[in-house]
Design an enzyme around this catalytic site. Sequence first.
Site, PDB file in Angstrom:
ATOM      1  CG  ASP A  25      11.413  50.323  -9.665  1.00 31.27           C
ATOM      2  OD1 ASP A  25      11.810  51.080 -10.552  1.00 31.27           O
ATOM      3  OD2 ASP A  25      12.074  49.357  -9.240  1.00 31.27           O
ATOM      4  CG  ASP A  46      13.376  46.293  -6.074  1.00 34.06           C
ATOM      5  OD1 ASP A  46      13.315  47.306  -6.799  1.00 34.06           O
ATOM      6  OD2 ASP A  46      14.082  45.305  -6.338  1.00 34.06           O
ATOM      7  CG  ASP A  58      12.717  51.938  -6.294  1.00 35.54           C
ATOM      8  OD1 ASP A  58      12.633  52.729  -7.250  1.00 35.54           O
ATOM      9  OD2 ASP A  58      12.800  50.708  -6.418  1.00 35.54           O
TER      10      ASP A  58
END
Length: 631
Positions: A312, A504, A508
Site C-alpha cells: 500500500d 496499514d 487494507d
Amino acid sequence: MSTLQGAFRRYPVVAATIVIGLLGLLLWALGLTVAVQWLFSGLGLVVVGIQGAGMIRRMRQGSFGVDLLAILAIIATILVGEYVATLLIVLMLSGGAALEDYAAGRAQRELNALLDRVPQIAHLLRDGSSDVEDVPATLVQIGDQLLVRPAEIVPVDAELVSAAAAFDESSLTGESLPVERHAGEAVLSGSINGQAAAIVRATALAADSQYQQIVALVAEASASKAPVVRLADRYAVPFTGVALLIAGLAWFVSGDPVRFAEVLVVATPCPLLLAAPVAFMGGMSRSARNGIIVKGGGVLEKLARARTVVFDKTGTLTYGTPTIARVCPEPPFTEGELLGLAASAEQYSSHVLAASVITAAELQGLELQRTETAVEVPAHGVTARFGDQEVIVGKLSFVAEHAADAYPADLVGGELAIYLAVNGRFAGCIVASDQVRDNARATVQALDKLGVHESVMLTGDARPTANHIARQVGITRVRADCLPADKVDAVRAIRERPVIMVGDGVNDAPVLAVADVGIAMGAKGSTAASESADAVILLDDLSRAARAVAIGRDTVRIALQSIWLGIALSIGLMIVAAFGLIPATVGALLQELVDLATILNALRAIGGRRDVRARGVAARVPTATQPVPTR
C-alpha cells in the site's frame, strides 16, 4: 524436590522408565536376570501400545506416523532379547518429548515475557489530589490521572503530566536506551518508568492500549502450531523405507535377526519429530524480539518462499502524515472558507488525510462546524450538511458526481488533492503531499536480494502521484485509483506466489486477509488491519518487512538443515550397525546424541547474535512528519 516432582508428573513415561530402570538394576544386582528381562520387555510393550494407538489415530487423520520405526525397534529388541536396548529406546522416545518441550520453552521465552508483564494494577489519583487508590488497570477511564512509580509498567496508553520522565520502551520498540518524554507527549502502555515517579493522564482504555493489543497478538501467535507435521511428512516415508531396507539387507546377508534390531535402534525418527517444532518456535521468538508478531510457523514458511511483495502507499511506503501544501479555492470562496468547510466535513472521516486538514484549519484559528447529517463513503469521501450548505469533500470522481464543473488540480510529483463541492458547485481543492520513507527504497532492494523479485504498489491515489512514488522507491508495477475490492482482485491475480501484502489502514484489511502473507504496519495502523494480517510489525519501521522475510528464510533453512543433519547421522549409524559394529544398547545411546545435535542446531533459529549485528547496521526511521496522499 517440588521441581523434580513436577517434572515427573509432567512426563510420567520418563518417570516410569527411570524408576523401572533403577528397579531393574537392583534386580540384576540380586542375580534375577530373567525378572529384569520381563520387566524391561513389559515396559516396552506398554509403550508400543501407547505409541501405536497414537500412530493409528494420526494415520486416520491422514498423517503418516513417523514413529513407526521406533515401535518396530522396540518390538525387534524384545524379540531378540536385547532388553537393555528396549529400555533405552523407551527412554529415548519419552526423553525426546521432554527435550522438545524444554527447547520449545527456551525458544518461546521472548513471547511469554510479554504475557508475563501485562499491567494489572493502576495507581489512580482522585480528583487531582495526592491520594492514591489502587484499581485494576481494566477500570481506568480516559482522562484519569495515574501515578507510575519508579521501575513500574505504564498500565494504559497515556500522556505525560509531569514535566519530564524517562521510559524504557525496549519491549515495544526495540530501542535499548531509555526514551525521554516531556509534558504532553504520549507514553505507551507496557513501557517501564525510570528512576523517578511520574504522573500520566490516560488517553485510552486498557483494552484499546498498545500493550494490550500486542499481548493479544502474542497470545494468538503462541497458540498457533508450527508446520511440524508437514515438514516431517516430507521425509517420513522415504526415511522409513531406507531404514527398513538397510535393516532387511543386514538381516538377509548376515542371517542374524539381531542385525535387524541393531539397525532399527539407530534409525528412530526423533530428528524428524524434534527439528521442525524447535526451529519454528525459535523463529517466532526471534520475530517477536525484532518487533514482529508472526501468527504461526506456517507464516514463516510462506515468508521464506515469497516471490512477490505488494505495498500500500499511504502510511506504508510513505510516512502517512499529510502536510497541506496549498489551498486552491474557486470564487466566491476564500482560502479560509474552503479550508474551514473541508475540515468541518473531514471531522466525520477516518481517512489519514482528514486529520491533516483539520490540523491545518485549527492552526489558522478556524472554527469547525458540527452536524448530525454527515456520511462517509469509504475510499471516496464525505457528504455533510451545515445549515443550508451541502458540502462534498473527497476524490475528484466522487465530487464530480455532485458538481459537473469539477476539474483536476495541477499537481507536481508526489502531490495529491482533495476536492470540494458546495451546493452542487465546484468550490476548489486542497493540495497535500506525503514524504516517502527514507528506508522504503532500501527495503524494496533488500527484499529483492532475499528472493522477492516482484514488487507491486496498490493505491487509491491518482496515477501520476502513484508513478512518482513508485519511481522513488524502485517499484516497477503500479495500480492506481484502487478501491479496496480492486486491491483484493489485483492480489488474487498475481501469478508469482506466495504474495506478501504490506499495509496499514482499515481499507487494507480485506487485501491483507487474501494475500498469502499479510503484514500490517501495526504501530500506527488500525486494529482491523492487524487482525486481518498474518504478521504485525509493532514498530513504525518498513524495513521490518524485509527482516520478517529474512527470519522466515533463516528459520526454514535451519529447520531443514537440522532434519538433514539428523537423517545423515542416522543413516551413517545404520550402515555401521548393518555390519554388526554397533550393539543395540550402544546404538540407543548414540541415537540420543543424534537427537541432542538436532535440537542444538535447531535452536540456532533463535538468532540472537544475528539480530545484534542487524541492529548495529539498521537505519533509524526519521520521526519528522511530512505530507500525504489521497483517498
